[in-house]
Design an enzyme around this catalytic site. Structure first.
Site, mmCIF file in Angstrom:
data_model
loop_
_atom_site.group_PDB
_atom_site.id
_atom_site.type_symbol
_atom_site.label_atom_id
_atom_site.label_comp_id
_atom_site.label_asym_id
_atom_site.label_seq_id
_atom_site.Cartn_x
_atom_site.Cartn_y
_atom_site.Cartn_z
ATOM 1 N N SER A 43 0.837 -1.205 0.000
ATOM 2 C CA SER A 43 0.000 0.000 0.000
ATOM 3 C C SER A 43 0.870 1.251 0.000
ATOM 4 O O SER A 43 1.748 1.401 0.849
ATOM 5 C CB SER A 43 -0.886 0.042 1.249
ATOM 6 O OG SER A 43 -1.767 -1.035 1.257
ATOM 7 N N THR A 97 -0.465 -11.552 -2.453
ATOM 8 C CA THR A 97 -1.589 -12.242 -1.821
ATOM 9 C C THR A 97 -1.396 -12.154 -0.314
ATOM 10 O O THR A 97 -0.354 -12.546 0.205
ATOM 11 C CB THR A 97 -1.655 -13.715 -2.276
ATOM 12 O OG1 THR A 97 -1.920 -13.737 -3.687
ATOM 13 C CG2 THR A 97 -2.768 -14.461 -1.553
ATOM 14 N N HIS A 98 -2.386 -11.603 0.360
ATOM 15 C CA HIS A 98 -2.307 -11.459 1.816
ATOM 16 C C HIS A 98 -2.825 -12.720 2.504
ATOM 17 O O HIS A 98 -3.698 -13.420 1.981
ATOM 18 C CB HIS A 98 -3.138 -10.253 2.284
ATOM 19 C CG HIS A 98 -2.584 -8.938 1.853
ATOM 20 N ND1 HIS A 98 -2.859 -8.403 0.610
ATOM 21 C CD2 HIS A 98 -1.766 -8.053 2.480
ATOM 22 C CE1 HIS A 98 -2.235 -7.240 0.499
ATOM 23 N NE2 HIS A 98 -1.564 -6.997 1.625
ATOM 24 N N GLU A 197 -5.994 -3.508 14.342
ATOM 25 C CA GLU A 197 -5.899 -3.858 15.761
ATOM 26 C C GLU A 197 -6.835 -2.998 16.606
ATOM 27 O O GLU A 197 -7.184 -1.881 16.241
ATOM 28 C CB GLU A 197 -4.463 -3.631 16.273
ATOM 29 C CG GLU A 197 -3.418 -4.482 15.617
ATOM 30 C CD GLU A 197 -3.150 -4.087 14.181
ATOM 31 O OE1 GLU A 197 -3.174 -2.885 13.861
ATOM 32 O OE2 GLU A 197 -2.952 -5.002 13.356
HETATM 33 I I1 8IG Z 1 -1.921 0.443 5.454
HETATM 34 O O1 8IG Z 1 -2.707 0.078 11.355
HETATM 35 C C1 8IG Z 1 -2.102 -0.467 7.217
HETATM 36 N N1 8IG Z 1 -2.043 -1.782 7.290
HETATM 37 N N2 8IG Z 1 -2.402 -4.475 11.038
HETATM 38 N N3 8IG Z 1 -2.562 -2.171 11.204
HETATM 39 C C2 8IG Z 1 -2.400 -3.298 10.460
HETATM 40 N N4 8IG Z 1 -2.224 -3.267 9.139
HETATM 41 C C3 8IG Z 1 -2.205 -2.067 8.565
HETATM 42 C C4 8IG Z 1 -2.359 -0.872 9.262
HETATM 43 C C5 8IG Z 1 -2.550 -0.935 10.664
HETATM 44 N N5 8IG Z 1 -2.303 0.129 8.384
#
Ligand code: 8IG
Length: 279
Positions: A43, A97-98, A197
């Site tokens: 991202s 891929t997540h 979170e």
């Molecule tokens: I962009 O605040 C992004 N990805 N776990 N926490 C988590 N993943 C993320 C965050 C975040 N921001």
């Protein structure tokens, strides 16, 4: 299977075979002999690819075995092969891929394994993430010094005991600081996601040593180390982690932080990658 395939009980064999197929297809379609370095764009990092070099091929990920179109808005669904000014070949994986896509850990590691099978000796992992340090404003880039894998899983299977000391290359971190001496470092905690979170989970992550929280990178870094690659990780803090700032989190905020940081971080990443391949 063909007559040349050696029968094996190695539980990693199917994933490695799929990566071999993907690598062969990728090399054929781009007309290069091998990949030197691969980079996964997270991202906010989407623009970083163009500056790396001349485009040799852009391939929709879904056309290469084992890859899928991206599930996340703001992530490209393409694999790009580029030639740098010094004629090194870089694979840019714009379709990570997540783990939260629930395609399994082999799908998560497939980009890394394909890059390794195509000859890449260096894996560059980028991501967008939440920051725990209140001094890190959205848009800050942070070098990953180590990670906490909080997913509860491994991309490896079988009795595959791989050392994780100095996983995030001290050599390339030094090169990065030559490009920008102000770059901070931090420990990245991978949560399973896809939800962000709670503030309590962020406090917990901080107490066990995390500076960054995200949903990628650690599993890929483990797979890259297991494949014998040199690993470099860099995060874009797109938001302060939950509870660090009084504002709630939004994916729109994440996209906006990426857009406004895009030019700066793509220049940074390009310089780091070019230097990493000179050494
Ligand atoms: I962009 O605040 C992004 N990805 N776990 N926490 C988590 N993943 C993320 C965050 C975040 N921001």
């Amino acid at each position: 299977m063909n007559e040349h395939t050696i029968p094996t009980n190695d539980p990693a064999a199917p994933a490695n075979r799929l990566a071999e197929q993907a690598a062969q297809e990728l090399l054929e379609r781009s007309g290069v002999e091998r990949i030197d370095l691969a980079c996964t764009l997270g991202s906010g990092w989407g623009e970083a690819a163009q500056a790396l070099g001349e485009v040799v091929a852009t391939i929709p990920a879904a056309e290469i075995p084992g890859f899928h179109a991206s599930a996340v808005s703001g992530h490209a669904g393409t694999l790009s092969v580029l030639r740098t000014p010094s004629s090194k070949i870089v694979l840019v994986v714009g379709s990570r891929t997540h783990y939260y896509e629930q395609r399994g850990v082999d799908a998560v590691a497939h980009g890394v394994r394909t890059a390794a099978a195509a000859g890449a000796s260096t894996m560059v992992l980028t991501n967008g993430c939440g920051g725990l340090n209140p001094d890190w404003a959205p848009g800050s880039a942070v070098l990953i010094s180590d990670h906490l894998n909080l997913t509860g899983v491994s991309p490896l299977r079988g009795a595959h005991f791989v050392d994780m000391t100095d996983l995030y290359s001290p050599r390339i971190r030094d090169l990065a600081r030559q490009v920008d001496p102000t770059l901070p470092e931090g420990v990245y905690a991978q949560f399973p996601g896809p939800h962000y979170e709670t503030p309590a989970e962020v406090r917990y992550a901080g107490r066990i040593g995390a500076d960054l929280v995200g949903m990628s990178t650690a599993l890929e870094a483990i797979a890259a180390r297991a494949a014998g690659m040199e690993v470099f990780g860099i995060s874009l803090v797109t938001n302060q982690a939950a509870g660090i700032s009084p504002e709630p989190l939004s994916h729109e905020e994440v996209l906006e932080a990426g857009r406004s940081a895009a030019a700066r971080i793509s220049g940074l990443l390009t310089q780091i990658i070019h230097r990493a391949m000179e050494g």
